[in-house]
Design an enzyme around this catalytic site. Structure first.
Site, mmCIF file in Angstrom:
data_model
loop_
_atom_site.group_PDB
_atom_site.id
_atom_site.type_symbol
_atom_site.label_atom_id
_atom_site.label_comp_id
_atom_site.label_asym_id
_atom_site.label_seq_id
_atom_site.Cartn_x
_atom_site.Cartn_y
_atom_site.Cartn_z
ATOM 1 N N ASN A 1 41.316 -1.715 -8.425
ATOM 2 C CA ASN A 1 41.548 -0.369 -7.224
ATOM 3 C C ASN A 1 40.681 -0.872 -6.066
ATOM 4 O O ASN A 1 39.436 -0.839 -5.737
ATOM 5 C CB ASN A 1 40.939 0.654 -8.004
ATOM 6 N N LYS B 1 40.600 0.609 -3.425
ATOM 7 C CA LYS B 1 40.060 1.822 -2.469
ATOM 8 C C LYS B 1 40.529 1.646 -1.125
ATOM 9 O O LYS B 1 41.761 0.925 -1.128
ATOM 10 C CB LYS B 1 38.759 2.069 -2.784
ATOM 11 N N HIS C 1 42.652 9.918 -9.781
ATOM 12 C CA HIS C 1 41.315 9.251 -9.723
ATOM 13 C C HIS C 1 40.172 9.921 -9.363
ATOM 14 O O HIS C 1 40.221 11.150 -8.543
ATOM 15 C CB HIS C 1 41.318 8.134 -8.567
ATOM 16 N N GLU D 1 37.882 10.072 -7.250
ATOM 17 C CA GLU D 1 37.758 10.473 -5.780
ATOM 18 C C GLU D 1 38.784 11.576 -5.228
ATOM 19 O O GLU D 1 38.235 12.312 -4.353
ATOM 20 C CB GLU D 1 37.783 8.985 -5.088
ATOM 21 N N GLU E 1 37.524 7.381 -16.909
ATOM 22 C CA GLU E 1 36.379 6.731 -15.961
ATOM 23 C C GLU E 1 35.487 8.046 -15.664
ATOM 24 O O GLU E 1 35.586 8.754 -14.943
ATOM 25 C CB GLU E 1 37.175 6.713 -14.405
ATOM 26 N N GLY F 1 31.138 3.436 -9.198
ATOM 27 C CA GLY F 1 30.660 2.935 -7.856
ATOM 28 C C GLY F 1 29.219 3.122 -7.865
ATOM 29 O O GLY F 1 28.671 3.221 -6.680
ATOM 30 N N SER G 1 31.681 0.978 -12.738
ATOM 31 C CA SER G 1 30.966 -0.206 -12.504
ATOM 32 C C SER G 1 31.092 -1.310 -13.662
ATOM 33 O O SER G 1 30.077 -2.014 -13.884
ATOM 34 C CB SER G 1 29.656 0.494 -12.738
HETATM 35 C C1 PEP Z 1 37.500 3.008 -9.552
HETATM 36 O O1 PEP Z 1 37.285 3.073 -8.370
HETATM 37 O O2 PEP Z 1 38.361 3.273 -10.261
HETATM 38 C C2 PEP Z 1 36.157 2.274 -10.215
HETATM 39 C C3 PEP Z 1 35.826 2.202 -11.543
HETATM 40 O O3 PEP Z 1 35.238 1.795 -9.264
HETATM 41 P P1 PEP Z 1 33.875 0.906 -9.706
HETATM 42 O O4 PEP Z 1 34.406 -0.381 -10.514
HETATM 43 O O5 PEP Z 1 33.558 0.486 -8.288
HETATM 44 O O6 PEP Z 1 32.937 1.872 -10.478
#
Ligand code: PEP
Length: 252
Positions: free
Chosen positions: A11, A13, A96, A98, A169, A175, A215
């Site tokens: 992703n 983003k 997601h 976000e 997630e 993040g 992460s």
């Molecule tokens: C994501 O945006 O789906 C995600 C898992 O981000 P990160 O790996 O940066 O935590």
């Protein structure tokens, strides 16, 4: 050993912002040695999706990061699932955290988007997960059930579920550098699979890929990949680094 194909999604983003950065990422992917048994999907910003699909090796698929529920009409600023299919983009990320948090998308809207995406011929990376407060209050499994439950109301056939990859997630892990332990990921993903078995069918539960996101990096991916209900990863920050190649190969 499960028969589910390992799945790793990138992703990006709202990155990259320059053509140079975009080219570097594509070169990194095109030159990588990826495990042939892993399905790899990259989600660039929608504006770049077609260009990335054209430049990328053909064994790596492209996803959009969002889409709307309508095929066309007066919906300024939205992307239609039908347009994505027409553009040759096979996947879309929906729900997601976000989008749920910053753009106030409800589980009901995410479910309608999932229905519309599948109807348009897309496959869906469907994101679910709890906040830190919800985990600390012991509500994790219920939160995931509520988020998936809205989808189950609109999407229930085996054929439709063959188009869905569930991405667990935890919001507190996205993040933040605070990855879930492999035991935490396994526990929630096992419970998520059990929920799919009771709400849909044991067959759908057994065949649906449930991946972990939050992460993940090239250091922690191997341990997470050993868990029986972790069928891959959705990767944000680390998908913009060369370490992404090791994450794709975490199950090799
Ligand atoms: C994501 O945006 O789906 C995600 C898992 O981000 P990160 O790996 O940066 O935590």
């Amino acid at each position: 050993m499960s028969s589910r194909q390992f799945f790793v999604g990138a992703n990006w983003k709202l990155n990259p912002c320059s053509r140079d950065e975009k080219k570097k990422l594509i070169d990194m992917l095109n030159n990588a040695n990826f495990d042939k048994n892993t399905e790899v999907v990259v989600a660039p910003p929608t504006l770049y999706a077609i260009a990335v699909a054209d430049l990328l090796r053909k064994d790596v698929k492209v996803a959009a990061q969002n889409c709307y529920i309508k095929a066309s009409g007066a919906f300024t600023g939205e992307t239609s699932p039908t347009q994505l299919t027409e553009a040759g983009i096979p996947y879309v990320i929906l729900g997601h955290s976000e989008r749920r948090t910053l753009f106030h998308e409800t589980s009901s809207l995410v479910a309608q988007k999932t229905r519309a995406a599948i109807d348009a011929g897309l496959s869906v990376i469907l994101c679910v997960g709890e906040t830190l407060q919800e985990r600390e209050s012991g509500a994790t499994d219920n939160v995931v059930k509520e988020q998936l439950g809205e989808v189950v109301k609109l999407v229930s056939s085996e054929e439709d579920w063959s188009k869905i990859v569930v991405a667990y997630e935890p919001v507190w892990a996205i993040g933040t550098g605070k990855v879930a332990t492999s035991a935490q990921a396994q526990e929630t993903q096992k419970a998520t699979r059990a929920y799919l078995a009771s709400a849909l069918s044991p067959k759908i539960a057994e065949s649906t890929r449930i991946i972990y996101g939050g992460s993940v990096n090239d250091k922690n991916c191997r341990e997470l990949a050993t868990q029986p209900d972790v069928d891959g990863f959705l990767v944000g920050g680390a998908s913009l680094t060369p370490g992404f190649v090791n994450i794709v190969n975490a199950n090799a």
